[in-house]
Enzyme design. Sequence first.
Site, PDB file in Angstrom:
ATOM      1  CB  CYS A 148       2.245   5.276   8.193  1.00 30.57           C
ATOM      2  SG  CYS A 148       2.706   6.862   7.437  1.00 30.57           S
TER       3      CYS A 148
ATOM      4  N   PRO B  89       0.860  -1.198   0.000  1.00 29.04           N
ATOM      5  CG  PRO B  89       0.093  -0.969   2.196  1.00 29.04           C
ATOM      6  CD  PRO B  89       0.854  -1.893   1.286  1.00 29.04           C
ATOM      7  CG  MET B  90       3.506   2.001  -2.019  1.00 28.18           C
ATOM      8  SD  MET B  90       4.570   1.702  -3.453  1.00 28.18           S
ATOM      9  CE  MET B  90       3.460   0.822  -4.563  1.00 28.18           C
TER      10      MET B  90
ATOM     11  CG  ASN C 163       7.449  -3.950   3.284  1.00 25.10           C
ATOM     12  OD1 ASN C 163       6.944  -2.935   3.746  1.00 25.10           O
ATOM     13  ND2 ASN C 163       7.999  -3.960   2.093  1.00 25.10           N
TER      14      ASN C 163
ATOM     15  CG  HIS D  54       8.776  -2.095   6.825  1.00 20.35           C
ATOM     16  ND1 HIS D  54       8.402  -1.007   6.071  1.00 20.35           N
ATOM     17  CD2 HIS D  54      10.124  -2.172   6.695  1.00 20.35           C
ATOM     18  CE1 HIS D  54       9.477  -0.455   5.515  1.00 20.35           C
ATOM     19  NE2 HIS D  54      10.530  -1.150   5.896  1.00 20.35           N
TER      20      HIS D  54
END
Length: 481
Positions: free
Chosen positions: A108, A23-24, A208, A175
């Site tokens: 994020c 998702p970006m 990730n 991540h």
Amino acid sequence: MPKLRGEAFWRETLRSAHYVVAPMVDQSELAWRLLSRRHGAQLCYTPMLHAQVFLRDANYRQENLYGEACPEDRPLIVQFCANDPEVFVQAAMLAQDYCDAIDLNLGCPQMIAKRGHYGAFLQEEWDLLQRMILLANEKLSVPITCKIRVFPEIDKTVKYAQMLEKAGCQLLTVHGRTKEQKGPLAGVASWEHIQAVRKAVSIPVFANGNIQCLSDVEECIRKTGVHGVMSAEGNLHNPALFEGRNPLVWEMAEEYLEIVQKYPCPLSYVRAHLFKLWHHTLQVYQQLREELAKVKTLEGIADVNRELKLRCQEEIANQKEGEKPKEGLPFFHWVCQPYIRPGPKERCKENGISGTEKGMRGKRALEDEEDRNSELLSKNKQKKKLRNPNKSFDPSLKPKYAKCDQCGNPKGNKCVFNMCRGCCKKRAFKETADCASHGLLFKTKYEKSLLWQSSQREIQNPEISWRGAVDAEDTTLNEGG
């Protein structure tokens, strides 16, 4: 039909996806997802969507999810950022019919996430996260998944992942960087953390971080044992990464622009994608960088791509036998390939900044500092500074806005209800009231409509109006007598 969970969800709904597009924000839109799927991606995420905005704004829902129906864009996971269980679940319920799962963004690390109190800045609030996932798992018809960043300590990261699994998370993307590792300070992602999480939970895990080519994907799966690997930066610089190919940059651009013709998106998204695709080529042809930045139409962007193609083909034709790529690149600049983000010292040299301390701090590390050296600002902020030398980027100097009584967004300065425009509009409509501050005139328009209806009745029934006037005159005369 009961919703699938864990391994069954990954195998049947996600079709055992190994290759995943991350998702970006403003970069994993429908057109880019379709391009990535054509070249090996097996699962895609939407850009991160703001749950509160998605809940209240129909246009936001239309633009980001409800637009063009596209059967090829499945399996698909919709990602939200949120910090309120009710808001998150209500937004997810509006999205669940358009996707295969809902993902909660807990990864994020950017300043906007810190200010909005979401993403990686919720990773210490385990009680809140448990409530959000428990409620989502109970109410939604599709599974709930999470994307997280790691803690410096492996043990704490493992306990964090186990807590999310126990609350109802059905798939976890890890991540392998902490929330402090971003931009020039990103460093290498820890596959050791990811491997520990994979061993500690029974739900599927995606990795990730550190993914630049297909061999990285294969190595990551082998070393960590994860079910799949997610790519963000690597995918943006080479959308054929999961195919194991390195195509010509203009070919990928042509294909992407063709998809955008069918599934339009904001021009800013297109421009950002081409800056990534052409990153190495634009270091050679600086003029084309300027042209891409200025162009205002899709056709204009296609023209720049044609010019780039011509220049590269001319360079290829004049290439000497045995010539090798410059600047230490693995391929010539016109080939899609990874971009290795420079570390703090390299970034310092690029920007012409001297001093080890300044270089190590990096641009993003200065976001909270009062003393801002314009040389350390991003190029975009430097341009703003040139236009307005007095402009400050210090958050502490920004005006503090009073919050809306209803939703917490900034309220109108003179709003009669002390609300933002969206909340004020709903209340003014419900109570048939006016708010001059927001330009809402429900009461005034209602009164005008009553006057207009009255005048229409008089026009349509002049005899009644005349008799009424005569009767009124006779009454006056009789009273006078």
